[in-house]
Design a protein around this motif. Structure first.
Motif, mmCIF file in Angstrom:
data_model
loop_
_atom_site.group_PDB
_atom_site.id
_atom_site.type_symbol
_atom_site.label_atom_id
_atom_site.label_comp_id
_atom_site.label_asym_id
_atom_site.label_seq_id
_atom_site.Cartn_x
_atom_site.Cartn_y
_atom_site.Cartn_z
ATOM 1 N N THR A 189 -14.317 -9.989 2.487
ATOM 2 C CA THR A 189 -13.488 -8.803 2.694
ATOM 3 C C THR A 189 -12.572 -9.047 3.889
ATOM 4 N N GLU A 249 -12.177 -5.301 -5.236
ATOM 5 C CA GLU A 249 -11.796 -4.010 -4.665
ATOM 6 C C GLU A 249 -10.463 -4.156 -3.931
ATOM 7 N N THR A 303 -5.092 -2.252 4.543
ATOM 8 C CA THR A 303 -6.256 -1.714 3.831
ATOM 9 C C THR A 303 -7.245 -2.839 3.557
ATOM 10 N N SER A 304 -8.488 -2.483 3.408
ATOM 11 C CA SER A 304 -9.535 -3.464 3.179
ATOM 12 C C SER A 304 -9.572 -3.863 1.707
ATOM 13 N N VAL A 305 -9.538 -5.168 1.436
ATOM 14 C CA VAL A 305 -9.657 -5.677 0.068
ATOM 15 C C VAL A 305 -10.820 -6.666 0.013
ATOM 16 N N THR A 306 -11.432 -6.764 -1.156
ATOM 17 C CA THR A 306 -12.600 -7.633 -1.327
ATOM 18 C C THR A 306 -12.378 -8.571 -2.506
ATOM 19 N N THR A 311 -7.819 -6.122 -10.969
ATOM 20 C CA THR A 311 -7.640 -4.700 -10.719
ATOM 21 C C THR A 311 -6.260 -4.366 -10.195
ATOM 22 N N GLU A 370 -8.717 -7.376 5.976
ATOM 23 C CA GLU A 370 -7.694 -6.347 6.075
ATOM 24 C C GLU A 370 -6.372 -6.918 5.577
ATOM 25 N N ASN A 426 -8.681 -1.104 -3.121
ATOM 26 C CA ASN A 426 -8.491 0.169 -2.402
ATOM 27 C C ASN A 426 -7.073 0.723 -2.532
ATOM 28 N N GLY A 427 -6.546 0.667 -3.739
ATOM 29 C CA GLY A 427 -5.222 1.227 -4.003
ATOM 30 C C GLY A 427 -4.070 0.284 -3.724
ATOM 31 N N THR A 457 0.848 -1.190 0.000
ATOM 32 C CA THR A 457 0.000 0.000 0.000
ATOM 33 C C THR A 457 0.880 1.234 0.000
#
Length: 268
Positions: A175, A216, A75-78, A236, A177, A218-219, A69
């Motif tokens: 999801t 997802e 960060t949260s990923v899905t 992604t 962390e 989140n960057g 990150t």
């Protein structure tokens, strides 16, 4: 695979794709496939009328994941998990099931997280499970499905012994962390099970339809130990440099009860 004696037949490979087509002594069709680069897998067990043995076709994929990150904070990923396919059963005391699952484990600090067992290669059981999602389908005799449902919550099922074919299709997500300071193990499981009898047959065909992926990040970006995980899925996030730590385990065998859940629409 095969085995009138009920023994398991296991095949392992460190390739990032695998497939196997097997036939039992009674002519039943057993298939399994997996591709880490697309996050897809499939399994099939279709009995013949002369096959009174219950059976399972199982494919399991293992890989390792690490995340990065921008600020080196969790960060949260899905991730998504989907399964679709066909089930039918004509046995008055039988059933057909299929299930898939994805599990994420914290394996930080371990150089290996897989070990040999009586059933072949498997995961060391001492790791902390970070997140999991499962999809389970079933069609068959009410007694057996109610019995199985004590251990497994079916997403959808049909009490049916007429041989009608049911189509199932469901997507779930999980999801968690993602911590850049940790290493994660990922296990993806797909199974097809048929338990007919001399009075009827069962069929579980989920050969083309199990898939996982990130929805997802989140960057965040991720690297896999295999270097192949989701590389050809248009995911992604980028996939990293190869480092062969991936194992695909293919086991197809004739043995006991298996749990399942389902989502249903009758095919006319």
């Amino acid at each position: 695979m095969e085995n009138p004696t009920g023994e398991l037949v296991n095949q392992y490979t460190t390739d990032t794709t695998t497939n196997s087509n097997l036939t039992s002594a009674y002519g039943s069709s057993i298939k399994a496939r997996a591709d880490l680069s697309t996050g897809s897998a499939g399994s099939q067990f279709i009995q013949t009328s002369s096959d009174s043995q219950n059976g399972q076709s199982l494919i399991v994929m293992y890989d390792t994941l690490s995340f990065a990150t921008s600020n080196n904070s969790p960060t949260s990923v899905t991730m998504s998990l989907s399964l679709e396919g066909l089930l039918s059963n004509t046995s008055p005391d039988g059933y057909a099931t299929s299930d898939t699952s994805i599990s994420i484990y914290d394996i930080t600090g371990y150089s290996s997280w897989l070990e040999e067992s009586a059933y072949g290669l498997g995961m060391v059981t001492s790791f902390t499970k970070v997140a999991t999602a499962a999809i389970n389908f079933a069609v068959g005799d009410q007694y057996w499905l109610d019995l199985l449902n004590q251990w497994v919550s079916f997403d959808d099922m049909a009490y049916d012994t007429t041989g009608q074919t049911y189509s199932f299709d469901l997507t779930k997500s999980l999801t968690f962390e993602a911590d850049p300071l940790k290493t994660y193990g990922i296990r993806i499981w797909t199974s097809a099970d048929a338990n007919g009898s001399n009075e009827g047959i069962s069929a579980s065909d989920f050969y083309n339809t199990s898939e996982v992926g990130f929805t997802e990040l989140n960057g965040a970006t991720f690297e896999s130990g295999s270097g192949a995980f989701l590389a050809n899925q248009g995911s992604t996030a980028p996939v990293a440099t190869p480092e062969p730590s991936t194992i695909l385990l293919l086991g197809a065998g004739l043995f006991g009860l298996v749990a399942v859940r389902r989502k249903r629409a009758a095919i006319q």
